[in-house]
Design an enzyme around this catalytic site. Structure first.
Site, mmCIF file in Angstrom:
data_model
loop_
_atom_site.group_PDB
_atom_site.id
_atom_site.type_symbol
_atom_site.label_atom_id
_atom_site.label_comp_id
_atom_site.label_asym_id
_atom_site.label_seq_id
_atom_site.Cartn_x
_atom_site.Cartn_y
_atom_site.Cartn_z
ATOM 1 C CB SER A 116 14.980 56.339 15.717
ATOM 2 O OG SER A 116 13.827 56.114 16.838
ATOM 3 C CE1 TYR A 129 17.402 51.603 16.836
ATOM 4 C CE2 TYR A 129 16.102 53.334 18.030
ATOM 5 C CZ TYR A 129 16.293 52.459 16.880
ATOM 6 O OH TYR A 129 15.353 52.778 15.693
HETATM 7 N N1 LIG Z 1 10.249 49.851 13.049
HETATM 8 C C1 LIG Z 1 10.188 51.086 13.917
HETATM 9 O O1 LIG Z 1 9.290 51.269 14.748
HETATM 10 C C2 LIG Z 1 11.224 51.909 13.709
HETATM 11 C C3 LIG Z 1 10.919 53.240 14.359
HETATM 12 C C4 LIG Z 1 12.009 53.962 14.239
HETATM 13 C C5 LIG Z 1 13.277 53.848 13.585
HETATM 14 N N2 LIG Z 1 13.709 52.660 12.962
HETATM 15 C C6 LIG Z 1 14.662 52.411 12.146
HETATM 16 O O2 LIG Z 1 14.028 52.030 10.804
HETATM 17 C C7 LIG Z 1 15.046 51.121 10.166
HETATM 18 C C8 LIG Z 1 14.323 49.734 9.683
HETATM 19 O O3 LIG Z 1 13.720 49.687 10.969
HETATM 20 P P1 LIG Z 1 12.864 48.261 10.909
HETATM 21 O O4 LIG Z 1 11.686 48.348 11.892
HETATM 22 O O5 LIG Z 1 12.214 47.870 9.344
HETATM 23 O O6 LIG Z 1 13.814 47.123 10.913
HETATM 24 P P2 LIG Z 1 13.768 45.516 10.921
HETATM 25 O O7 LIG Z 1 12.399 45.035 10.312
HETATM 26 O O8 LIG Z 1 14.300 44.927 12.214
HETATM 27 O O9 LIG Z 1 14.989 45.317 9.719
HETATM 28 C C9 LIG Z 1 16.055 45.578 9.741
HETATM 29 C C10 LIG Z 1 16.738 45.293 8.590
HETATM 30 O O10 LIG Z 1 18.245 45.856 8.694
HETATM 31 C C11 LIG Z 1 19.154 44.505 8.325
HETATM 32 N N3 LIG Z 1 20.291 44.666 9.276
HETATM 33 C C12 LIG Z 1 20.173 44.538 10.342
HETATM 34 N N4 LIG Z 1 21.539 44.442 10.971
HETATM 35 C C13 LIG Z 1 22.290 44.518 9.764
HETATM 36 C C14 LIG Z 1 23.756 44.485 9.643
HETATM 37 N N5 LIG Z 1 24.488 44.195 10.544
HETATM 38 N N6 LIG Z 1 24.366 44.421 8.373
HETATM 39 C C15 LIG Z 1 23.087 44.591 7.185
HETATM 40 N N7 LIG Z 1 21.770 44.559 7.265
HETATM 41 C C16 LIG Z 1 21.421 44.714 8.659
HETATM 42 C C17 LIG Z 1 18.124 43.493 8.760
HETATM 43 O O11 LIG Z 1 18.604 42.344 7.673
HETATM 44 P P3 LIG Z 1 18.502 40.827 8.476
HETATM 45 O O12 LIG Z 1 16.929 40.700 8.865
HETATM 46 O O13 LIG Z 1 18.866 40.130 7.235
HETATM 47 O O14 LIG Z 1 19.399 40.888 9.602
HETATM 48 C C18 LIG Z 1 16.677 43.901 8.062
HETATM 49 O O15 LIG Z 1 16.528 43.770 6.770
HETATM 50 C C19 LIG Z 1 16.168 51.091 11.154
HETATM 51 O O16 LIG Z 1 17.210 51.699 11.184
HETATM 52 C C20 LIG Z 1 15.399 51.237 12.477
HETATM 53 O O17 LIG Z 1 16.420 51.795 13.603
HETATM 54 C C21 LIG Z 1 12.329 51.743 13.211
#
Ligand SMILES: NC(=O)c1ccc[n+]([C@@H]2O[C@H](COP(=O)([O-])OP(=O)(O)OC[C@H]3O[C@@H](n4cnc5c(N)ncnc54)[C@H](OP(=O)(O)O)[C@@H]3O)[C@@H](O)[C@H]2O)c1
Length: 161
Positions: A116, A129
């Site tokens: 991130s 985080y």
């Molecule tokens: N969106 C952003 O702005 C952003 C920015 C920088 C980095 N990131 C990183 O990018 C990645 C994806 O982000 P996102 O925004 O797409 O996240 P998201 O929409 O919140 O989705 C997270 C995913 O991870 C799964 N997950 C969470 N806890 C888990 C666990 N303990 N075991 C297995 N699966 C788990 C969730 O499954 P369930 O829903 O079934 O729990 C969901 O499918 C993350 O690593 C996040 O930190 C995101």
């Protein structure tokens, strides 16, 4: 990374960034989607099942992650902090460990870790985080060095969305 001919294990593939990565790779005809639990025994068992069912697996995308806002100014229940370390750092470490012996036997193996922008420019209200993402960034550098010539390491650093 070659974009076709892969079999991909992506965590968090059901939501937002993970779902879009899975969709894009599927459009290229090369993805296979799955889901992981993050306890060490569950990850080990699940990984063995995945390899058995998909021996051609050659790409691991450690995408699953959670972010929780925290007030660090007073004592608090650390459940959220521990959950973020478990999911964002221990999860990828455990899953990579569970699959590394298999990946090194495959052609064109790749591990993708999703960090991130907050690893580098932290939000004060998301301290654990940012720390977990800084840690996975650092771990990725070590993996890349140790796996040089064997497994390609890619770090995706999404900005806030
Ligand atoms: N969106 C952003 O702005 C952003 C920015 C920088 C980095 N990131 C990183 O990018 C990645 C994806 O982000 P996102 O925004 O797409 O996240 P998201 O929409 O919140 O989705 C997270 C995913 O991870 C799964 N997950 C969470 N806890 C888990 C666990 N303990 N075991 C297995 N699966 C788990 C969730 O499954 P369930 O829903 O079934 O729990 C969901 O499918 C993350 O690593 C996040 O930190 C995101």
């Amino acid at each position: 990374m070659q974009l076709t001919g892969n079999t991909i294990f992506i965590t968090g593939g059901g939501s937002r960034i993970g779902r879009e990565l899975a969709r894009r790779f599927n459009d290229l005809g090369s993805a296979d989607r799955s889901r992981a639990q993050n306890g060490p025994a569950a990850i080990s068992t699940f990984s063995q099942q995945v390899v058995k069912q998909h021996p051609e697996l050659n790409v691991l995308i450690n995408n699953a992650g959670i972010m929780r806002y925290e007030d660090l100014s007073k004592a608090r229940d650390l459940h959220d902090a521990e959950a973020q370390i478990t999911t964002n750092l221990l999860g990828p470490i455990r899953l990579t460990n569970a699959l590394i012996n298999h990946l090194t036997t495959r052609a064109n193996p790749v591990v993708v870790n999703v960090s991130s922008g907050l690893a580098f420019v932290p939000r004060s209200d998301a301290g654990t985080y940012g720390a977990s993402k800084a840690a996975i960034h650092s771990y990725t550098l070590s993996l890349r060095e140790q796996l040089k010539g064997q497994v390609k390491l890619i770090e995706i650093t999404p900005p806030a969305a």
